[in-house]
Design a protein around this motif. Structure first.
Motif: not given
Length: 404
Positions: A256-280
């Motif tokens: 019915a639908g699909f999604g794909h998202a990648n986040d920045f690789f360096p840890a300093e560019k990500r909130d460690p508890t948010e998983f923002a690209a996972t949410r996207a």
């Protein structure tokens, strides 16, 4: 809006195959691939000559000496000679990467029937080789020595989560906060794995064992115990994607639908508890499918470590940020809850042959939606989701599947 509305054609899962997961000493990577490929094609009602393209998801990263595996599936039949075959790699999401590439080939009109395979043979390599291979999916740790491997990376996520949200984690029966929550997630998935004939681990450890540090359940990387970690595994799974029903052994399942998202690789560019690209990736899949979290009957999510499943409750919209523990404390994610999560046992009990995991999740979901899941079967399962992740929330894939 649905995928069919957006692209003017259906994507159907018309056949599937699945091996046992575990330490498969009598199998090779090639034999696993050939086995599940044959099973999926037979179950679809097609013949090998009907397959237009092949995608193989495999991480490898040095765990097997053969680094060029795309043509292994052709060993199934002479009728697969000259069929285009491509290996995809996106760390532990390699299987779902292969699945989505297959989907796009069908949508593009360059293929009518695509064979998607996920496979990994990990137990042939020593623990040091496997640990180094998996750390190749870390920007900071690739090529470096580590006593805790990838567990240490998710342990840091757990520490950040507890520091930020720990005050809200305690509740009746969860006096030890995050440790108890994670222990209950592990116990749930081990209990579910008892019903999965493909699962690597068939043992109901119980909550007390999973919550407690002991000689048999030591701390691997604080606060993650052995029962918080998925095992090293061998295994394979396959699906056939088609534009129309092919007369298979069961009714097909619609994407019915699909999604794909990648986040920045360096840890300093990500909130460690948010998983923002996972949410996207969740949001993109839900938007394409025209449904929300309330439209799902179950989900198979990437619980490489129990902290990943906890954060997934929030990323998928089941609970607000910092309140994922409610999903386990209030029973929402159990088999009889409002949204059963990982009824297969998840990576935690089913096993995690990294390249195979994403395809396996799609197979398990298809079985649920066709009423062929055996002892795993949920009543009235009409729509489910699959979420597969590579790295610490780096490569993220979600599929929404529904019964016809």
């Amino acid at each position: 809006m649905s995928l069919q509305d957006q692209f003017g054609k259906d994507i159907l899962l018309t056949g599937w195959g699945h091996s046992k997961f575990g330490k498969l000493t009598d199998d090779t990577l090639e034999s696993l691939i050939v086995h599940v490929a044959g099973e999926a094609i037979r179950n679809s009602g097609l013949d090998p000559k009907d397959i237009d393209e092949i995608y193989l998801g495999q991480f490898n990263s040095g765990m097997q000496p053969l680094g060029f595996t795309s043509s292994l599936a052709l060993q199934l039949s002479p009728d697969l000679a000259n069929v285009p075959a491509t290996r995809t790699e996106n760390a532990c999401a390699s299987g779902s990467a292969a699945f989505q590439q297959g989907v796009k080939a069908v949508l593009a009109g360059t293929a009518r029937n695509v064979l998607v395979i996920g496979a990994e043979k990990m137990t042939d390599a020593g623990a040091d080789v496997v640990g180094a291979a998996l750390l190749g999916a870390s920007y900071e740790m690739a090529g470096k020595a580590s006593s805790t491997g990838f567990t240490g990376l998710f342990a840091e996520v757990a520490k950040h989560y507890e520091k930020r949200y720990g005050a809200g984690l305690n509740g009746p029966g969860f006096e030890n906060g995050l440790g108890d929550v994670l222990g209950s997630i592990a116990a749930k998935n081990h209990r579910n794995g008892m019903d999965n004939p493909y699962a690597q681990m068939h043992r109901d450890f119980g909550e007390e064992f999973c919550r407690t540090i002991s000689d048999k359940n030591p701390m691997v990387a604080e606060p993650l115990r052995r029962t918080d970690c998925s095992p090293v595994s061998d295994g394979a799974a396959a699906v056939v994607l088609s534009t129309q029903a092919t007369g298979g052994a069961t009714a097909p399942v619609r994407l019915a639908g699909f999604g794909h998202a990648n986040d920045f690789f360096p840890a300093e560019k990500r909130d460690p508890t948010e998983f923002a690209a996972t949410r996207a990736s969740w949001e993109r899949a839900f938007t394409m499918a025209g449904v929300g979290i309330d439209g799902l009957d179950f989900a198979e999510v990437h619980d490489c470590f129990t902290i990943a499943e906890l954060i997934m409750y929030e990323a998928m919209g089941l609970a607000p940020r910092g309140e994922g523990s409610r999903a386990i404390q209030e029973g929402w994610v159990y088999k009889d809850g409002k949204l059963p999560i990982n009824v297969s046992g998840g990576l935690k009990a089913k096993g995690h042959p990294v390249g195979a995991t994403g395809v396996s999740q799609h197979v398990i979901a298809a079985m649920q939606l066709t009423g062929t899941a055996g002892d795993m079967q949920l009543p009235n399962a009409r729509r489910g989701a699959v979420q597969n992740m590579g790295g610490v929330g780096i490569a993220n894939y979600v599929s929404v599947l529904e019964a016809l």
